[in-house]
Design a protein around this motif. Sequence first.
Motif, short mmCIF file in Angstrom:
data_model
loop_
_atom_site.label_atom_id
_atom_site.label_comp_id
_atom_site.label_asym_id
_atom_site.label_seq_id
_atom_site.Cartn_x
_atom_site.Cartn_y
_atom_site.Cartn_z
N HIS A 16 -2.57 3.72 -4.42
CA HIS A 16 -3.92 4.56 -4.29
C HIS A 16 -3.85 5.74 -5.02
O HIS A 16 -4.97 6.21 -6.17
N GLU A 64 -15.20 4.07 -8.05
CA GLU A 64 -16.29 3.12 -7.06
C GLU A 64 -16.06 1.64 -7.92
O GLU A 64 -15.42 0.86 -6.92
N ALA A 67 -12.65 0.99 -6.50
CA ALA A 67 -12.19 0.56 -5.49
C ALA A 67 -13.01 -1.34 -4.90
O ALA A 67 -12.01 -1.68 -4.27
N ARG A 71 -9.49 -3.26 -4.41
CA ARG A 71 -9.17 -3.69 -2.89
C ARG A 71 -9.11 -2.48 -2.23
O ARG A 71 -8.23 -2.57 -0.51
N PHE A 73 -9.44 0.66 -1.77
CA PHE A 73 -10.33 1.74 -0.67
C PHE A 73 -11.66 1.09 0.05
O PHE A 73 -11.77 0.34 -0.47
N TYR A 74 -12.08 2.40 0.73
CA TYR A 74 -13.49 1.11 1.23
C TYR A 74 -14.19 2.39 0.85
O TYR A 74 -13.50 4.09 0.26
N THR A 75 -15.71 2.19 0.30
CA THR A 75 -15.89 3.46 -0.38
C THR A 75 -17.87 3.05 0.65
O THR A 75 -18.12 2.26 1.67
N ASP A 76 -18.23 4.63 0.83
CA ASP A 76 -19.28 5.15 1.18
C ASP A 76 -19.84 5.77 0.44
O ASP A 76 -19.18 7.09 0.50
N LEU A 90 -14.07 8.41 -0.41
CA LEU A 90 -13.21 7.18 -0.13
C LEU A 90 -12.56 7.15 1.15
O LEU A 90 -12.09 8.09 0.94
N GLN A 91 -12.03 6.39 1.70
CA GLN A 91 -11.46 6.31 2.55
C GLN A 91 -10.29 5.28 2.34
O GLN A 91 -10.80 3.93 2.22
#
Length: 214
Positions: A16, A64, A67, A71, A73-76, A90-91
Amino acid sequence: MNVRDVLESCGVRESHFAAISEAIPEGYAALERLAKSTPMLNGFMQGRRGLSYLRDIAVQHALEAKAAQKRLFYTDLSWNASHNYCFLKLQVGQVVFTTHYAGVSGSKGVRKAVARAELTKRTSDLFTDQGNDPDACVGVRSAYAQIVHGGLDHPKFGLLRIPNRDQISTSLAPFALDLKMPEQGQVEEVEDRLHEAFKEKRRGERDGKQRDAS
């Protein structure tokens, strides 16, 4: 206890950190290439000055893309309290990251914001009930970290920090990222995404003007 210790205790791994370290220079390089090929951003003084606002957007685009590629991170997409600015989150597990541009010299601090105040509650395990001092004896389960970067045509630095509840100070030593030289293919991918973002913005502005005229 420092920022890296806390993040690793929450499940953030070397992969990460490496992905973030790669994305920051890619975002800067893509924006610089885009500026050179866009008269509004290259030969127009107001456009050149506006690049400081676009640097964090470019880094968000690069993160983004990274990510999606790796694969990891989760992104929102989130909005501020006034709903006039959106930003990438980022999560990794229960750790949330947001990005912040510290200016050309790195002297620009992170502004206080309602949305960030909510995010700082994720690291409540770090702090005592009464103050901002970190407690090294607790087990940290979640965290909010800021990806802070600064520079002009290339990043001078990138670091991870965990803010105190006041959003301004920090009681933990930040973690300096080892920024990687960007690969040409990745820079071009981020540049293409930035081009598309500009096109969408221009289309939105034209649609708004047409509605106002009708």
